[in-house]
Enzyme design. Structure first.
Site, mmCIF file in Angstrom:
data_model
loop_
_atom_site.group_PDB
_atom_site.id
_atom_site.type_symbol
_atom_site.label_atom_id
_atom_site.label_comp_id
_atom_site.label_asym_id
_atom_site.label_seq_id
_atom_site.Cartn_x
_atom_site.Cartn_y
_atom_site.Cartn_z
ATOM 1 N N LYS A 283 -0.019 8.717 -9.438
ATOM 2 C CA LYS A 283 1.297 9.160 -9.552
ATOM 3 C C LYS A 283 2.506 9.513 -10.313
ATOM 4 O O LYS A 283 1.861 8.842 -10.993
ATOM 5 C CB LYS A 283 2.059 8.357 -8.260
ATOM 6 C CG LYS A 283 2.452 9.139 -7.019
ATOM 7 C CD LYS A 283 2.316 8.095 -5.911
ATOM 8 C CE LYS A 283 3.695 8.462 -4.568
ATOM 9 N NZ LYS A 283 3.486 8.458 -3.451
ATOM 10 N N GLU A 378 1.720 3.694 12.385
ATOM 11 C CA GLU A 378 2.798 2.987 13.294
ATOM 12 C C GLU A 378 2.433 2.104 14.447
ATOM 13 O O GLU A 378 2.680 1.565 14.868
ATOM 14 C CB GLU A 378 3.846 4.296 14.039
ATOM 15 C CG GLU A 378 4.591 4.693 12.161
ATOM 16 C CD GLU A 378 3.742 5.882 11.599
ATOM 17 O OE1 GLU A 378 3.078 5.570 11.899
ATOM 18 O OE2 GLU A 378 4.689 5.681 9.930
ATOM 19 N N ARG A 406 5.300 8.741 16.895
ATOM 20 C CA ARG A 406 4.196 8.257 17.413
ATOM 21 C C ARG A 406 3.208 6.944 17.372
ATOM 22 O O ARG A 406 2.511 6.585 17.833
ATOM 23 C CB ARG A 406 3.321 7.863 15.779
ATOM 24 C CG ARG A 406 2.473 9.058 14.664
ATOM 25 C CD ARG A 406 1.591 9.058 14.765
ATOM 26 N NE ARG A 406 1.537 10.816 14.462
ATOM 27 C CZ ARG A 406 0.534 11.161 12.638
ATOM 28 N NH1 ARG A 406 0.360 10.230 12.032
ATOM 29 N NH2 ARG A 406 1.136 12.194 12.746
HETATM 30 C C1 LIG Z 1 3.457 9.632 10.115
HETATM 31 C C2 LIG Z 1 4.335 8.912 9.302
HETATM 32 N N1 LIG Z 1 4.557 7.869 8.533
HETATM 33 C C3 LIG Z 1 5.021 8.139 7.431
HETATM 34 C C4 LIG Z 1 5.701 8.873 7.012
HETATM 35 C C5 LIG Z 1 6.547 8.838 5.422
HETATM 36 N N2 LIG Z 1 5.174 9.078 4.483
HETATM 37 C C6 LIG Z 1 5.783 11.098 3.808
HETATM 38 S S1 LIG Z 1 4.391 10.404 2.226
HETATM 39 C C7 LIG Z 1 4.072 8.836 2.465
HETATM 40 C C8 LIG Z 1 2.932 8.046 1.252
HETATM 41 C C9 LIG Z 1 1.715 9.084 1.365
HETATM 42 O O1 LIG Z 1 0.591 8.550 0.271
HETATM 43 P P1 LIG Z 1 -0.609 9.330 -0.224
HETATM 44 O O2 LIG Z 1 -1.339 9.972 1.805
HETATM 45 O O3 LIG Z 1 -1.067 8.359 -0.560
HETATM 46 O O4 LIG Z 1 -0.109 10.579 -1.233
HETATM 47 P P2 LIG Z 1 0.836 10.042 -2.164
HETATM 48 O O5 LIG Z 1 2.297 10.701 -2.462
HETATM 49 O O6 LIG Z 1 0.818 8.804 -3.265
HETATM 50 O O7 LIG Z 1 0.178 11.582 -2.471
HETATM 51 C C10 LIG Z 1 4.581 8.507 3.348
HETATM 52 C C11 LIG Z 1 4.548 6.639 4.255
HETATM 53 C C12 LIG Z 1 5.300 10.484 7.127
HETATM 54 N N3 LIG Z 1 4.704 11.026 6.183
HETATM 55 N N4 LIG Z 1 3.809 10.233 8.025
#
Ligand SMILES: Cc1ncc(C[n+]2csc(CCOP(=O)(O)OP(=O)(O)O)c2C)c(N)n1
Length: 670
Positions: A283, A378, A406
């Site tokens: 990242k 969630e 959710r």
């Molecule tokens: C249902 C839901 N909960 C929380 C989020 C907030 N959120 C956005 S990106 C993220 C982290 C995503 O991690 P990953 O899929 O590993 O992608 P990265 O950013 O590491 O590339 C979160 C928790 C979301 N988008 N959807």
């Protein structure tokens, strides 16, 4: 001319040499850093997928093949490679490019969501449809992070994909080991063991060198052992998890090695059934400030241009008197939770992969054993809270308002039906702005109104967060919710009196009649004080009430309404079924025939813009609301014209903004 300027679509990528691809990747990173630090947005995730996205567009033929980016926050590179470089400087600005895929922007964008863990289900559906339609030349490609892979939906999809043996479906796991923070859970541990452990390759190397060096039996023995590779693999590598499910596994590969990634994707594309490509990335790759940022690798950065990231809380929307303080709602909440934790050892906290954004980091620092990070889960968070409550604790589940959607069924059936003492705190409730339609927390106010026994509080300022959080946690016979908006808390608004459990914030000035009873939910109560001041200047008497608890509505509202000529309710939520409707219903039930006007957000998916821009367009500013109420009072003033010339409804400027009618509606009690 840079290479990036010459890319008008994915086809242009295919002609570039390996050397040129390296130059292009560097150019893309420069543009990402320069643009996103100015506009605000997701920096770390996009820096991490530059080579991966280049490889995807070289191997697959979008839009014939379908690229779906899970969550969608990592689609900036995809935008740059699909002809949107010229507009990229407008990212997340009102009228500019969206921070997520957008179907109106490009034929290469399919899924606009930003709620995580959906990509595999979309892809499964598409692959099934193409098969049924005989369109065998299309491949569905879902790009999903290790964080999004913790969401239950992703596993429901995998379970189905596994038996869709001839689906042309490629799942690319972008494994950077992080959501915001390091990804939590069993799967994450498995993936990370693969990332850090060379055991498997080492054992194979050892076998190769020792066994093949043994004369005569050497080679056959190696062959036999090599044939047992699958067994070794099972023992040493967790990819067996996917292969045993029936999903072919390729990897792990270095997702920053474009050539290697391309090679793996080509293999996957040719396979003809569900394949999972496991790409290891970093990242924030290529930008030291992001790579080394401990909190979240600059997952999302505030912008320097305009004010999208420094958006105010509702209290100052549209120029209300309150000057924004420096502390965010999340920070005020976080500090109070530490105090609550000291008094109440039974209080524990749950986050769905968002410890810092929801304000729980101080609580975690103070009580490391009393915080559970469940991943992007969630639904599990809420039902796990039910379990914790059944076993004698008082859990506080902290999520962004939009993500509570959710877990609605879990809150309704698993928590409320069982009358369990669970508190849910909703950050970013109401308009959030630059993240667009799916991030606005404009649904909870409506869906929560239907949950039996649930109590919902909306603090108007920082002091009220502490007050209402403590009241919520003191409830032991059912669930409670406390909601607040994005941004900084505004100035404090002190009560001038009480009405049942509610605070009176203003009363008609001497000499003015009791014309309007004005109720404002949360920070909108402070906006209402400003509205009352404006109306008072026009001789209209207003009583402003902060309900504090927006569910259930305090029945004292009915008696107070009878003393006024008009009741008006303002909320930062969709208008359908929210607090305003609950007040109107209460008045009907009490046979109060004073008209009610409800002001909130039109029940629409709102385009991105700053919070203030969106509130302005929705007419939820003191100026617009004061104008509407002046007109409404004028209409009810005997002898006054629509635009009020004399009497309490008099105003100098009564023109209604064109956009207002969609966000307000007069309700006459039945
Ligand atoms: C249902 C839901 N909960 C929380 C989020 C907030 N959120 C956005 S990106 C993220 C982290 C995503 O991690 P990953 O899929 O590993 O992608 P990265 O950013 O590491 O590339 C979160 C928790 C979301 N988008 N959807």
């Amino acid at each position: 001319m840079t290479l990036l300027e010459r890319i008008n679509g994915p086809r242009d990528l295919k002609e570039l040499s390996q050397e040129q691809l390296g130059v292009l990747a560097a150019e893309i990173r420069d543009v990402l850093v320069e643009t996103v630090t100015r506009t605000s947005g997701h920096l770390g995730p996009n820096l991490g997928v530059v080579e991966l996205t280049i490889a995807l567009h070289r191997v697959f033929e979008s839009p014939k093949d379908k690229l779906i980016f899970d969550t969608g926050h990592q689609s900036y590179v995809h935008k740059l490679l699909t002809g949107r470089y010229p507009q990229f400087h407008t990212l997340r600005q009102s009228g500019g490019l969206s921070g997520y895929p957008s179907r109106t922007e490009s034929e290469h964008d399919l899924v606009e969501n930003s709620h995580a863990s959906t990509s595999l289900s979309y892809a499964d559906g598409m692959a099934k449809a193409y098969k049924l339609r005989g369109e065998y030349d299309r491949t569905g490609v879902a790009v999903i992070g290790d964080g999004a892979l913790t969401g239950g939906m992703a596993w429901e999809a995998l379970n189905n994909i596994a038996v869709a043996r001839d689906s042309r479906l490629v799942i690319v796991v972008n494994d950077n080991g992080r959501s915001y923070q390091p990804t939590i859970g069993g799967l994450a541990s498995h993936l990370s063991s693969m990332r850090v452990s060379q055991r498997y390759e080492q054992v194979l190397d050892l076998i190769k060198t020792t066994v093949t060096s043994t004369p005569i039996v050497g080679s056959p023995l190696f062959g036999a052992l090599h044939g047992a590779k699958k067994g070794l693999k099972d023992f040493l590598q967790p990819q067996v998890l996917f292969e045993d499910l029936g999903i072919k596994y390729i990897g792990p590969i270095d997702g920053h090695d474009e050539q290697m990634t391309e090679h793996a994707l080509r293999q996957a594309a040719e396979y003809g059934g569900p394949v999972l490509v496991h790409a290891i990335t970093r990242k924030g790759f290529g930008y030291a400030l992001a790579e080394e940022n401990e909190e979240d690798c600059l997952h999302q950065v505030p912008g320097t241009a305009g004010k999208p990231a420094a958006s105010t809380g509702g209290t100052t929307a549209g120029g209300a008197a309150a000057k924004p303080a420096k502390r965010s709602w999340s920070e005020v909440y976080g500090d109070e939770m530490v105090a609550v934790g000291a008094r109440r050892p039974d209080v524990v906290a749950i986050t769905a992969a968002m410890l810092h954004p929801v304000g729980l980091a101080p609580f975690k620092a103070a009580y490391p054993d009393r915080v559970y990070d469940v991943g992007i889960a969630e639904q599990h968070a809420v039902t796990m809270a039910a379990g914790l409550a059944m076993a004698g604790l008082h859990p506080v589940v902290s999520v962004y308002a939009t993500f509570l959607n959710r877990a609605f069924d879990q809150l309704l059936m698993d928590v409320a039906l069982h009358k369990l003492p669970v508190t849910v705190t909703l950050d970013r409730a109401g308009v959030t702005g630059p993240d667009g339609a799916s991030h606005n927390g404009m649904w909870d106010g409506s869906i929560l109104q239907v949950v039996p026994g649930l109590r919902v509080a909306a603090p108007r300022d920082g002091s009220r967060i502490a007050e209402l959080l403590n009241e919520a946690i003191a409830v032991s016979d059912g669930p409670t919710v406390v909601r607040w908006p994005k941004g900084n808390v505004g100035a404090e608004a002190d009560a001038v009196g009480k009405l049942g459990s509610m605070d009176i914030l203003a009363t008609p000035a001497d000499g003015n009649a009791t014309d309007v009873l004005l109720l404002g939910a949360g920070p909108m109560a402070v906006t209402c004080v400003e509205i009352a001041r404006r109306l008072g200047d026009h001789g209209i008497g207003v009583t402003v009430v902060d309900p504090r608890w927006v569910k259930p509505v305090d029945p004292a509202v009915a008696g107070e309404a009878r003393k006024h000529r008009l009741v008006a309710v303002v909320e930062d939520n969709g208008r359908a079924g929210g607090f305003g409707d609950a007040v109107a219903r209460l008045l009907r039930d009490h046979d109060v025939d004073v008209p009610v006007k409800t002001f909130g957000l039109a029940q629409e998916f709102l385009n991105h813009g700053t919070r203030d821009e969106i509130l302005e367009a929705a007419g939820l500013t003191p100026q617009h609301l004061a104008r509407q109420l002046t007109e409404a009072v004028a209409r009810r003033t005997p002898g006054a014209t629509e635009h009020g010339t004399g009497g309490p409804g008099t105003t100098r400027d009564t023109q209604t903004p064109a956009s207002r009618p969609s966000s307000t509606q007069e309700r006459l009690p039945e």
